[in-house]
Design a protein around this motif. Structure first.
Motif, PDB file in Angstrom:
ATOM      1  N   UNK A  73       0.807  -1.230   0.000  1.00  0.00           N
ATOM      2  CA  UNK A  73       0.000   0.000   0.000  1.00  0.00           C
ATOM      3  C   UNK A  73       0.835   1.274   0.000  1.00  0.00           C
ATOM      4  N   UNK A  74       2.082   1.197   0.490  1.00  0.00           N
ATOM      5  CA  UNK A  74       2.874   2.414   0.623  1.00  0.00           C
ATOM      6  C   UNK A  74       2.387   3.326   1.738  1.00  0.00           C
ATOM      7  N   UNK A  75       1.519   2.817   2.625  1.00  0.00           N
ATOM      8  CA  UNK A  75       1.060   3.640   3.743  1.00  0.00           C
ATOM      9  C   UNK A  75       2.220   3.971   4.683  1.00  0.00           C
ATOM     10  N   UNK A  76       2.160   5.118   5.305  1.00  0.00           N
ATOM     11  CA  UNK A  76       3.081   5.415   6.387  1.00  0.00           C
ATOM     12  C   UNK A  76       2.767   4.487   7.561  1.00  0.00           C
ATOM     13  N   UNK A  77       3.765   4.213   8.376  1.00  0.00           N
ATOM     14  CA  UNK A  77       3.562   3.316   9.512  1.00  0.00           C
ATOM     15  C   UNK A  77       2.492   3.861  10.460  1.00  0.00           C
ATOM     16  N   UNK A  78       2.391   5.191  10.587  1.00  0.00           N
ATOM     17  CA  UNK A  78       1.393   5.794  11.478  1.00  0.00           C
ATOM     18  C   UNK A  78      -0.026   5.546  10.991  1.00  0.00           C
ATOM     19  N   UNK A  79      -0.203   5.363   9.690  1.00  0.00           N
ATOM     20  CA  UNK A  79      -1.526   5.052   9.143  1.00  0.00           C
ATOM     21  C   UNK A  79      -1.805   3.552   9.189  1.00  0.00           C
TER      22      UNK A  79
END
Length: 206
Positions: free
Chosen positions: A83-89
């Motif tokens: 997904x390429x999401x940031x870890x915080x998301x």
């Protein structure tokens, strides 16, 4: 300024976060009438040239994905990877953040909406993962995203840093962006998936 020079932290980002907390406390003291003026108001944050973050190499990607893990950790890593999401998301994902096998949520950092597909088998495995407080990946009971981010950063470092000395979680985001571009997506499409501007994608990934 003399007080700040005594801080042991060397990284500009870490020192700026500490300065932000100091400024917030000083602002509170000033607003409450405890001090006549805010002594931190004129202190400027540290600046530094950010190093280019490298995506994981094909060999490193294979090592990460092939390493045996618990279901929760395996799913967390695969969500980051695809997904390429940031870890915080990623650490705050809930079932309601999915529309079928597509993640739809608002990024913590810039409040941009992202709509990102993940492999159907990954979504199926997530559906079998026990929830904690309604979240897939919550560690403990705190629902503060920075607490969860720190917890998952430690978990990932413990799992992979020995095999990949330059490992850190944000490299998943860079890896996803580069892989999407290499597979023919346009810069505009990658920007939409990441929730970034085209200029940011051109600067960091293209």
């Amino acid at each position: 300024v003399q007080f700040r020079s005594s801080w042991p932290e060397k990284g500009a980002a870490t020192r700026n976060k500490k300065l932000d907390r100091l400024k917030a406390f000083s602002r509170f003291c000033h607003d409450a009438g405890w001090i006549q003026s805010n002594p931190t108001k004129a202190i400027k944050p540290a600046t530094t040239r950010e190093p280019m973050v490298k995506p994981f190499s094909p060999k490193e990607q294979s090592l990460i994905l092939a390493k045996p893990q618990t279901r929760q950790l395996r799913c967390f890593v695969r969500v980051l990877y695809h997904s390429g999401l940031r870890i915080s998301d990623c650490c705050m994902l809930k079932p309601e953040d999915f529309d079928g096998n597509k993640i739809r949520r608002v990024n913590q950092k810039n409040q941009e909406i992202v709509f990102i597909p993940v492999p159907p088998d990954l979504k199926a495995e997530l559906d079998q993962t026990p929830l904690n407080g309604g979240y897939y990946f919550l560690q403990g009971e705190s629902e503060k995203h920075y607490t969860q981010t720190d917890a998952w950063r430690t978990i990932l470092n413990d799992a992979y840093k020995k095999d990949i000395p330059g490992f850190h979680a944000h490299r998943f985001r860079h890896t996803a962006a580069v892989n999407w571009l290499a597979n023919g997506l346009t810069i505009e499409e990658v920007a939409a998936l990441l929730g970034n501007s085209v200029k940011v994608v051109e600067k960091h990934y293209a």
